[in-house]
Scaffold this motif. Sequence first.
Motif, PDB file in Angstrom:
ATOM      1  N   TRP A   7     -15.519  15.370  -1.636  1.00  0.00           N
ATOM      2  CA  TRP A   7     -16.342  14.290  -1.112  1.00  0.00           C
ATOM      3  C   TRP A   7     -15.499  13.272  -0.347  1.00  0.00           C
ATOM      4  O   TRP A   7     -15.913  12.750   0.698  1.00  0.00           O
ATOM      5  CB  TRP A   7     -17.101  13.600  -2.239  1.00  0.00           C
ATOM      6  CG  TRP A   7     -18.332  14.323  -2.667  1.00  0.00           C
ATOM      7  CD1 TRP A   7     -18.556  14.939  -3.867  1.00  0.00           C
ATOM      8  CD2 TRP A   7     -19.522  14.530  -1.888  1.00  0.00           C
ATOM      9  NE1 TRP A   7     -19.805  15.511  -3.888  1.00  0.00           N
ATOM     10  CE2 TRP A   7     -20.416  15.284  -2.700  1.00  0.00           C
ATOM     11  CE3 TRP A   7     -19.915  14.167  -0.608  1.00  0.00           C
ATOM     12  CZ2 TRP A   7     -21.686  15.661  -2.245  1.00  0.00           C
ATOM     13  CZ3 TRP A   7     -21.165  14.549  -0.154  1.00  0.00           C
ATOM     14  CH2 TRP A   7     -22.038  15.283  -0.970  1.00  0.00           C
ATOM     15  N   ALA A   8     -14.306  12.991  -0.870  1.00  0.00           N
ATOM     16  CA  ALA A   8     -13.417  12.043  -0.202  1.00  0.00           C
ATOM     17  C   ALA A   8     -13.003  12.571   1.171  1.00  0.00           C
ATOM     18  O   ALA A   8     -12.970  11.821   2.158  1.00  0.00           O
ATOM     19  CB  ALA A   8     -12.180  11.794  -1.063  1.00  0.00           C
ATOM     20  N   ALA A   9     -12.705  13.853   1.235  1.00  0.00           N
ATOM     21  CA  ALA A   9     -12.312  14.459   2.504  1.00  0.00           C
ATOM     22  C   ALA A   9     -13.468  14.456   3.497  1.00  0.00           C
ATOM     23  O   ALA A   9     -13.284  14.160   4.690  1.00  0.00           O
ATOM     24  CB  ALA A   9     -11.809  15.875   2.271  1.00  0.00           C
ATOM     25  N   ALA A  73     -13.065   5.371  -0.109  1.00  0.00           N
ATOM     26  CA  ALA A  73     -12.726   6.468  -1.025  1.00  0.00           C
ATOM     27  C   ALA A  73     -12.020   5.942  -2.262  1.00  0.00           C
ATOM     28  O   ALA A  73     -12.269   6.401  -3.386  1.00  0.00           O
ATOM     29  CB  ALA A  73     -11.847   7.493  -0.308  1.00  0.00           C
ATOM     30  N   GLY A  74     -11.127   4.980  -2.066  1.00  0.00           N
ATOM     31  CA  GLY A  74     -10.411   4.412  -3.199  1.00  0.00           C
ATOM     32  C   GLY A  74     -11.329   3.685  -4.162  1.00  0.00           C
ATOM     33  O   GLY A  74     -11.188   3.800  -5.389  1.00  0.00           O
ATOM     34  N   GLY A  78     -10.914   6.554  -6.558  1.00  0.00           N
ATOM     35  CA  GLY A  78      -9.555   6.341  -7.010  1.00  0.00           C
ATOM     36  C   GLY A  78      -8.471   6.746  -6.026  1.00  0.00           C
ATOM     37  O   GLY A  78      -8.732   7.156  -4.886  1.00  0.00           O
ATOM     38  N   GLU A  79      -7.228   6.667  -6.501  1.00  0.00           N
ATOM     39  CA  GLU A  79      -6.052   6.804  -5.648  1.00  0.00           C
ATOM     40  C   GLU A  79      -5.887   8.187  -5.029  1.00  0.00           C
ATOM     41  O   GLU A  79      -5.518   8.323  -3.867  1.00  0.00           O
ATOM     42  CB  GLU A  79      -4.808   6.444  -6.457  1.00  0.00           C
ATOM     43  CG  GLU A  79      -3.565   6.272  -5.634  1.00  0.00           C
ATOM     44  CD  GLU A  79      -2.420   5.736  -6.460  1.00  0.00           C
ATOM     45  OE1 GLU A  79      -1.762   6.549  -7.135  1.00  0.00           O
ATOM     46  OE2 GLU A  79      -2.183   4.508  -6.426  1.00  0.00           O
ATOM     47  N   VAL A  80      -6.127   9.232  -5.815  1.00  0.00           N
ATOM     48  CA  VAL A  80      -5.973  10.585  -5.280  1.00  0.00           C
ATOM     49  C   VAL A  80      -6.946  10.814  -4.128  1.00  0.00           C
ATOM     50  O   VAL A  80      -6.594  11.394  -3.098  1.00  0.00           O
ATOM     51  CB  VAL A  80      -6.196  11.636  -6.387  1.00  0.00           C
ATOM     52  CG1 VAL A  80      -6.207  13.044  -5.803  1.00  0.00           C
ATOM     53  CG2 VAL A  80      -5.109  11.521  -7.455  1.00  0.00           C
ATOM     54  N   ALA A  81      -8.158  10.316  -4.299  1.00  0.00           N
ATOM     55  CA  ALA A  81      -9.167  10.463  -3.252  1.00  0.00           C
ATOM     56  C   ALA A  81      -8.748   9.729  -1.985  1.00  0.00           C
ATOM     57  O   ALA A  81      -9.075  10.165  -0.868  1.00  0.00           O
ATOM     58  CB  ALA A  81     -10.515   9.945  -3.738  1.00  0.00           C
ATOM     59  N   MET A  82      -8.034   8.634  -2.124  1.00  0.00           N
ATOM     60  CA  MET A  82      -7.581   7.879  -0.958  1.00  0.00           C
ATOM     61  C   MET A  82      -6.713   8.746  -0.051  1.00  0.00           C
ATOM     62  O   MET A  82      -6.845   8.720   1.175  1.00  0.00           O
ATOM     63  CB  MET A  82      -6.791   6.642  -1.400  1.00  0.00           C
ATOM     64  CG  MET A  82      -7.618   5.575  -2.080  1.00  0.00           C
ATOM     65  SD  MET A  82      -6.581   4.275  -2.822  1.00  0.00           S
ATOM     66  CE  MET A  82      -5.877   3.518  -1.374  1.00  0.00           C
ATOM     67  N   ALA A  83      -5.820   9.510  -0.669  1.00  0.00           N
ATOM     68  CA  ALA A  83      -4.917  10.348   0.115  1.00  0.00           C
ATOM     69  C   ALA A  83      -5.684  11.421   0.880  1.00  0.00           C
ATOM     70  O   ALA A  83      -5.397  11.691   2.058  1.00  0.00           O
ATOM     71  CB  ALA A  83      -3.874  10.985  -0.792  1.00  0.00           C
ATOM     72  N   PHE A 162       1.961   8.653  -1.767  1.00  0.00           N
ATOM     73  CA  PHE A 162       1.328   8.772  -0.452  1.00  0.00           C
ATOM     74  C   PHE A 162       2.235   9.425   0.592  1.00  0.00           C
ATOM     75  O   PHE A 162       1.818   9.632   1.732  1.00  0.00           O
ATOM     76  CB  PHE A 162       0.886   7.395   0.047  1.00  0.00           C
ATOM     77  CG  PHE A 162      -0.166   6.750  -0.805  1.00  0.00           C
ATOM     78  CD1 PHE A 162      -1.246   7.491  -1.265  1.00  0.00           C
ATOM     79  CD2 PHE A 162      -0.080   5.411  -1.164  1.00  0.00           C
ATOM     80  CE1 PHE A 162      -2.228   6.909  -2.070  1.00  0.00           C
ATOM     81  CE2 PHE A 162      -1.056   4.822  -1.959  1.00  0.00           C
ATOM     82  CZ  PHE A 162      -2.126   5.569  -2.415  1.00  0.00           C
ATOM     83  N   PHE A 163       3.472   9.733   0.194  1.00  0.00           N
ATOM     84  CA  PHE A 163       4.382  10.359   1.151  1.00  0.00           C
ATOM     85  C   PHE A 163       3.883  11.713   1.653  1.00  0.00           C
ATOM     86  O   PHE A 163       3.971  11.982   2.865  1.00  0.00           O
ATOM     87  CB  PHE A 163       5.781  10.512   0.549  1.00  0.00           C
ATOM     88  CG  PHE A 163       6.712  11.291   1.436  1.00  0.00           C
ATOM     89  CD1 PHE A 163       7.277  10.704   2.561  1.00  0.00           C
ATOM     90  CD2 PHE A 163       7.002  12.619   1.158  1.00  0.00           C
ATOM     91  CE1 PHE A 163       8.120  11.431   3.393  1.00  0.00           C
ATOM     92  CE2 PHE A 163       7.841  13.355   1.975  1.00  0.00           C
ATOM     93  CZ  PHE A 163       8.410  12.752   3.102  1.00  0.00           C
ATOM     94  N   PRO A 164       3.357  12.598   0.775  1.00  0.00           N
ATOM     95  CA  PRO A 164       2.925  13.913   1.281  1.00  0.00           C
ATOM     96  C   PRO A 164       1.877  13.818   2.387  1.00  0.00           C
ATOM     97  O   PRO A 164       2.005  14.496   3.422  1.00  0.00           O
ATOM     98  CB  PRO A 164       2.366  14.603   0.032  1.00  0.00           C
ATOM     99  CG  PRO A 164       3.120  13.986  -1.094  1.00  0.00           C
ATOM    100  CD  PRO A 164       3.271  12.544  -0.701  1.00  0.00           C
ATOM    101  N   VAL A 165       0.865  12.983   2.203  1.00  0.00           N
ATOM    102  CA  VAL A 165      -0.184  12.918   3.225  1.00  0.00           C
ATOM    103  C   VAL A 165       0.326  12.225   4.485  1.00  0.00           C
ATOM    104  O   VAL A 165       0.037  12.661   5.603  1.00  0.00           O
ATOM    105  CB  VAL A 165      -1.459  12.222   2.689  1.00  0.00           C
ATOM    106  CG1 VAL A 165      -1.238  10.743   2.401  1.00  0.00           C
ATOM    107  CG2 VAL A 165      -2.590  12.401   3.688  1.00  0.00           C
TER     108      VAL A 165
END
Length: 201
Positions: A7-9, A73-74, A78-83, A162-165
């Motif tokens: 959903w976040a994506a 999204a955050g 939450g945080e994972v969804a933000m990325a 957040f570095f990976p994204v």
Amino acid sequence: MTTTVLWAALLGYAIGSIPFGLLLTRAAGMGDVRNIGSGNIGATNVLRTGNKGLAAATLLLDLLKGFAAVTIAGQLWGEVAMAFAAGAAVLGHCFPIWLGFRGGKGVATNAGVAFGLAWPVGLAYAFVWLSVLAIFRISSLAGMAAVVAAAAAAPLFGFPQFFPVLGAIALLIIYLHRDNIARLAKGEEPRVGGNKDNAGG
């Protein structure tokens, strides 16, 4: 978790794919911005219409849609969804389904994403972007430097999650600037305000 990130994506992609450059130029009676310059929908190409106000509005709105996607999204998931929303927002801008997957190069949208993920990362992005642009007056160079700076700033400022994204986005944006890189290597990349418009957006 899988449903949440999906959903976040989807949210990020939907917001990111709003083609503000195209909508604003059409509303102003200037036709399809994809028919001029680089053919992109970003602020740099909108500037080729000669309307600095529209270009500035496009830049701001493209930035805000990246920020909005991550922030919403955050708050919802939450945080994972933000990325996931962050990456999808940039993908939406670069490859909008409504325009046959032909969009912009993601620099302004990624600026909003960076601020949405963590304001210190956003400040690093803005500082490098504006500094390189002021020194070299080359839009594409400033944009590529900024996306790399954001990825590097994330772990340095305490946001390694957040570095990976941000790293993946940086690689994508640099790839989309491959023609600009070729011109830079030859010393042929035009400068902002020069006789020829920069082909970075």
